[in-house]
Design a protein around this motif. Structure first.
Motif, PDB file in Angstrom:
ATOM      1  N   GLY A  91       2.401   2.012  -3.284  1.00  0.00           N
ATOM      2  CA  GLY A  91       1.653   2.385  -4.364  1.00  0.00           C
ATOM      3  C   GLY A  91       1.477   1.602  -5.436  1.00  0.00           C
ATOM      4  O   GLY A  91       1.096   1.811  -6.756  1.00  0.00           O
TER       5      GLY A  91
ATOM      6  N   ALA B 260      -9.674   3.625   1.466  1.00  0.00           N
ATOM      7  CA  ALA B 260      -8.672   3.305   0.516  1.00  0.00           C
ATOM      8  C   ALA B 260      -7.866   2.021   0.653  1.00  0.00           C
ATOM      9  O   ALA B 260      -7.670   1.357   0.247  1.00  0.00           O
ATOM     10  CB  ALA B 260      -7.777   4.565   0.118  1.00  0.00           C
TER      11      ALA B 260
ATOM     12  N   ALA C 225      -3.091   1.368  -4.959  1.00  0.00           N
ATOM     13  CA  ALA C 225      -2.955   2.100  -3.570  1.00  0.00           C
ATOM     14  C   ALA C 225      -2.763   3.297  -3.665  1.00  0.00           C
ATOM     15  O   ALA C 225      -1.752   4.041  -4.458  1.00  0.00           O
ATOM     16  CB  ALA C 225      -1.835   1.359  -3.013  1.00  0.00           C
ATOM     17  N   LYS C 226      -3.394   4.198  -2.698  1.00  0.00           N
ATOM     18  CA  LYS C 226      -3.063   5.755  -2.522  1.00  0.00           C
ATOM     19  C   LYS C 226      -2.068   6.099  -1.689  1.00  0.00           C
ATOM     20  O   LYS C 226      -1.372   7.163  -1.833  1.00  0.00           O
ATOM     21  CB  LYS C 226      -4.407   6.192  -1.765  1.00  0.00           C
TER      22      LYS C 226
ATOM     23  N   THR D  34      -0.447  -1.385  -7.632  1.00  0.00           N
ATOM     24  CA  THR D  34      -1.721  -2.112  -8.045  1.00  0.00           C
ATOM     25  C   THR D  34      -1.876  -3.279  -8.142  1.00  0.00           C
ATOM     26  O   THR D  34      -0.944  -4.158  -8.527  1.00  0.00           O
ATOM     27  CB  THR D  34      -1.762  -1.267  -9.675  1.00  0.00           C
TER      28      THR D  34
ATOM     29  N   ASP E  20      -6.407   7.373   4.889  1.00  0.00           N
ATOM     30  CA  ASP E  20      -7.464   7.076   4.318  1.00  0.00           C
ATOM     31  C   ASP E  20      -8.032   5.536   4.515  1.00  0.00           C
ATOM     32  O   ASP E  20      -7.639   4.513   3.793  1.00  0.00           O
ATOM     33  CB  ASP E  20      -7.226   7.344   2.672  1.00  0.00           C
TER      34      ASP E  20
ATOM     35  N   ASP F  18      -1.937   6.577   1.327  1.00  0.00           N
ATOM     36  CA  ASP F  18      -2.175   7.751   2.327  1.00  0.00           C
ATOM     37  C   ASP F  18      -2.644   6.877   3.690  1.00  0.00           C
ATOM     38  O   ASP F  18      -3.692   6.210   3.602  1.00  0.00           O
ATOM     39  CB  ASP F  18      -3.536   8.489   2.057  1.00  0.00           C
TER      40      ASP F  18
ATOM     41  N   TYR G 213       0.851  -1.101   0.049  1.00  0.00           N
ATOM     42  CA  TYR G 213       0.082   0.039   0.092  1.00  0.00           C
ATOM     43  C   TYR G 213       0.726   1.337  -0.037  1.00  0.00           C
ATOM     44  O   TYR G 213       0.517   2.060  -0.597  1.00  0.00           O
ATOM     45  CB  TYR G 213      -1.081  -0.070   1.308  1.00  0.00           C
TER      46      TYR G 213
END
Length: 561
Positions: free
Chosen positions: A213, A234, A225-226, A215, A231, A228, A210
């Motif tokens: 980042g 997310a 993945a954001k 996918t 969040d 953050d 995560y």
């Protein structure tokens, strides 16, 4: 051969009906079974005991009348009456080996039938929450469910394999909180770790992916993945997709594929849960009590009414299950089989009650359930409980890595589903006759070895070539093998009807035992080419049935070991 005996008896029964000994307006169906003791013949039938009352005479007297009216048949060498009226059939040597020609002609189609006539059947199995790696219980469900699908297909059914993801609810929220804690650098030892958080090392992997980042692609969607840490939504979406992908990879390694992946969350998104609630309310089967909504499941056989919507407004787990099964019915599946763990036992009554309360013309007792008992894994006589990756249980991947896919699949299907299973890692790894899957595969490999030796001597023999005069096979062991081969089609039909794949495993072990005993006692590659060719034909029939049976269990049939 069993069909031949049944046809002979039907002819004799019809003659007695025409004579007036048996009533012409009744139907008599002889049940022909295999004898346990070959001294009593190959097949036995109790029709004289069943029909004696209608005939108005003692069973033995009726049996004598039936035997006297049996048509002549080269397939039968002798018929005897035993006990109070059992009719025992001894099959001729020539008829016993007709099955060899049939097997080699039909090859991988031997044992298959079209009794299902293309009827649509949906089998739901595994259906693990996407909160962690698959454990051995999921593995047993995967092995049983997939084997059951294979059996149904072998009986002419059109099977849809379905996986239901519980991707909504408290457990998914705990997953998201656990990953978020790891993303923020917390460990399970910290006081602020979520109370019901997941502690396995796999949570670290999800958190790292995560933050990086990554996918991930899980069947029907790609989730990026954001990164953050704050969040939570997310994180939830990414974690669910990540673990769905991980589970799918484990199942691929296990040789299991699904046609449909169904998400619980879609039932809420599509309004199917609310529609189900409204329909139950309109039908008058709900009421409010202590701030919760209850369903009158007692009106459909439950021991008490069940909460459908909790005080906080959330639904209990069985309500979306009812909505989900209504969706199955609306998709046209008149036969649905749910393969689940025995801990789902209480679900059966509640889901069926909810479906009846919908008044959707769904039959009582729908759907069918196959509930498997727990699995205990042992090594060196001690129970193995913990996997470092999962944190608190042995994973399916652990077993596959330890003993291989074949042994794992065989062992997880080899016992009745309602029996607890002890998975002995040491036994599953061993290359001895005590290991049943090795024992069966070795029988197949032995036959392939004989063909290679035959080829080395200059004689090429195809896997489906039936050569030689089979009537010269006169040994009792040879006839016993042929009789075992003849049982296979009925075994396939019964195992599917009873929803019990373990019968296939037991049958194969018995067949392998007969082959090994015969192999050790009698040479095949001999100077008498006529006898050699006949024996090789028998071998090839055994090889084909072992291959067909192992395929129903999702287990390979190696040519060398």
């Amino acid at each position: 051969m069993k069909e031949t005996v049944s046809e002979l008896l039907q002819s004799a029964l019809a003659e007695l009906q025409s004579e007036g000994t048996l009533p012409a307006d009744q139907t008599f169906t002889p049940q022909v079974g295999n004898t346990k003791d070959k001294a009593h013949g190959d097949y036995a039938c109790n029709i004289a005991l069943v029909a004696s009352k209608a005939a108005g005479c003692p069973p033995r007297q009726l049996a004598e009348a039936l035997v006297a009216r049996l048509p002549e048949s080269k397939a039968v060498s002798k018929v005897e009456i035993a006990g109070p009226g059992f009719i025992n059939f001894f099959m001729s040597t020539a008829s016993a080996f007709e099955v060899v020609e049939t097997i080699l002609a039909q090859a991988d189609q031997y044992g298959r039938n079209d009794s299902g006539k293309g009827e649509k059947v949906q089998v739901e199995f595994v259906s693990a929450n996407p909160t962690g790696p698959l454990h051995v219980g999921h593995g047993r469900g995967a092995a049983i469910g997939d084997s059951l699908c294979r059996l149904l297909e072998a009986n002419g059914y059109q099977v849809t394999r379905e996986f239901y993801y519980n991707d909504a609810g408290a457990q998914i929220n705990n997953l998201a909180l656990s990953v978020q804690a790891r993303v923020k650098g917390l460990t399970p030892e910290d006081d602020s770790w979520p109370a019901d958080g997941y502690r396995g090392d796999y949570i670290i992997d999800v958190a790292k992916a995560y933050l990086a980042g990554d996918t991930v692609i899980a069947d029907d969607r790609a989730v990026a993945a954001k990164g953050d840490p704050d969040d939570l939504d997310a994180i939830r979406q990414f974690a669910v997709a990540y673990l769905r992908r991980e589970q799918d990879l484990d199942l691929q390694a296990f040789g299991v594929k699904f046609d449909v992946y169904f998400l619980e969350s879609s039932l809420y998104e599509d309004g199917k849960v609310e529609t189900t609630v409204k329909r139950l309310q309109e039908n008058g089967y709900t009421y409010e009590h202590d701030g919760a909504m209850w369903l009158k499941t007692t009106e459909f056989g439950d021991d008490k009414d069940r909460v459908m919507r909790k005080k906080d407004g959330g639904y209990t787990y069985f309500l979306p299950d009812v909505a989900y099964h209504l969706d199955k019915w609306q998709r046209g599946f008149t036969t649905v089989i749910n393969e689940q763990g025995a801990d789902h036992h209480s679900t059966v009554t509640r889901v069926r009650a909810g479906l009846q309360a919908l008044k959707a013309d769904i039959p009582q007792g729908w759907p069918d359930y196959v509930l498997h008992q727990m699995v205990m894994v042992t090594r060196s006589g001690e129970e193995v409980k913990i996997s470092k990756r999962a944190g608190s249980y042995v994973t399916l991947r652990d077993l596959i890595d330890e003993v291989g896919r074949d042994a794992t699949r065989y062992f997880l299907t080899a016992r009745r589903v309602d029996s607890q299973l002890t998975f002995d890692i040491d036994l599953a790894r061993s290359q001895t006759n005590e290991n049943p899957v090795y024992y069966i595969q070795y029988a197949h490999a032995r036959i392939c070895s004989v063909l290679r030796k035959l080829a080395d001597e200059g004689t090429t023999r195809g896997f489906h070539d039936c050569k030689g005069d089979l009537s010269i096979l006169t040994l009792d062991e040879e006839k016993e093998i042929a009789n075992q081969l003849a049982k296979y089609p009925e075994l396939v039909a019964n195992a599917a009807a009873q929803r019990e794949p373990h019968h296939v495993a037991h049958y194969l072990r018995e067949l392998a035992g007969l082959l090994h005993t015969y192999y050790n006692a009698h040479k095949v590659l001999i100077e008498d080419t006529a006898l050699r060719d006949a024996r090789v034909s028998l071998y090839l029939a055994v090889r084909q049935v072992i291959e067909n049976g192992l395929d129903l269990l999702g287990v390979s049939a190696p040519e060398e070991m």
